[in-house]
Enzyme design. Structure first.
Site, short mmCIF file in Angstrom:
data_model
loop_
_atom_site.label_atom_id
_atom_site.label_comp_id
_atom_site.label_asym_id
_atom_site.label_seq_id
_atom_site.Cartn_x
_atom_site.Cartn_y
_atom_site.Cartn_z
N SER A 143 0.86 -1.18 0.00
CA SER A 143 0.00 0.00 0.00
C SER A 143 0.89 1.23 0.00
O SER A 143 2.05 1.17 0.46
CB SER A 143 -0.89 0.01 1.25
N TYR A 156 -1.83 0.39 10.62
CA TYR A 156 -1.86 -0.11 9.24
C TYR A 156 -0.56 0.24 8.52
O TYR A 156 0.01 -0.57 7.79
CB TYR A 156 -3.06 0.49 8.52
#
Length: 258
Positions: A143, A156
């Site tokens: 990501s 995250y």
């Protein structure tokens, strides 16, 4: 003289987290490119339905229920293969958007287990099979969160940074082996589940993630990027590919229409 690499049509592509979103779209793309796809996820009904869809379209797919954080189950899964051509480590996800001061350690632990340890489990179990193929590819779907932080995203971000470092280090460690290591790092992608899962099913909070953004990326956009990287000639390695919608300049700079 080195033997010729096997053709895509005779090779297997394992896709984790294939029950929805980017994983499901990637499975469709790789199947259309001639790979025999093996769909793994915890939700058996979802991957079985997708396998039926892919097979009905004239391609080849098999569903295998698997929790990537269960090492014993992953090792058992790996015994089914002599060689594997492609491993797409897609299983992962985000939980919560709390600041460091109040973040839930259980959420942090779950994100690390799925995004990092799950990727480690599958990669370790299948790496000998990828080498045996003579032309293997490991894809890590990370990501943009793994490359730049933002408020409320530390858990995250930490997990996806771990996935990024895993890919980067693996590439160094296996150079000279017939295996490529590709990292694809998507930015804002609107799927049916990602934001909803992150916010515990709160549809209002999930909708705000994309509010005012005319065209976030779709799962198909990312899947096409993954399939493109995987289907490059064997000597071409796409080390890192960051893909964002045009409206997103960074993790914290997004153009939102009024």
């Amino acid at each position: 003289m080195a033997s010729a690499a096997p053709s895509a049509a005779s090779r297997i592509a394992v896709v984790t987290g294939a029950s929805s979103g980017i994983g499901a779209a990637t499975a469709r793309q790789l199947a259309a490119a001639g790979y025999r796809v093996v769909l793994t996820a915890r939700r058996k009904d979802r991957i079985e339905a997708l396998a039926e869809e892919i097979n009905a379209a004239g391609h080849a797919a098999t569903a295998y229920q698997l929790d990537v954080t269960d090492r014993a189950a992953v090792d058992e899964f790996a015994t089914a293969f002599q060689t594997v051509g492609v491993l797409v480590n897609n299983a992962g996800g985000a939980l919560g958007a709390d600041p460091v001061a109040t973040g839930d350690p259980a959420d942090w632990r779950t994100m690390y287990e799925t995004n990092v340890i799950g990727t480690l489990n599958l990669t370790q179990a299948l790496l000998p099979k990828l080498v045996a193929s003579g032309d293997g590819t490991v894809v890590v779907v990370s990501s943009t969160a793994g490359h730049a932080t933002y408020e409320g995203g530390a858990g995250y971000v930490a997990a996806k940074h771990g996935a990024h470092v895993l890919a980067e280090t693996l590439r160094l460690e296996i150079v000279g082996q017939p295996v490529r290591v590709i990292e694809v790092a998507p930015g804002m992608v609107r799927t049916e589940e990602f934001a909803l899962t992150r916010f515990g099913g709160d549809t209002e909070k999930a909708a705000k993630v994309y509010q005012g953004v005319a065209e976030p990326l779709t799962a198909d956009d990312v899947a096409e990027t993954i399939a493109w990287a995987v289907t490059r000639p064997s000597h071409v390695n796409i080390d890192l590919l960051i893909v964002r919608p045009r409206a997103q300049a960074s993790n914290t700079k997004v153009h939102r229409e009024q």
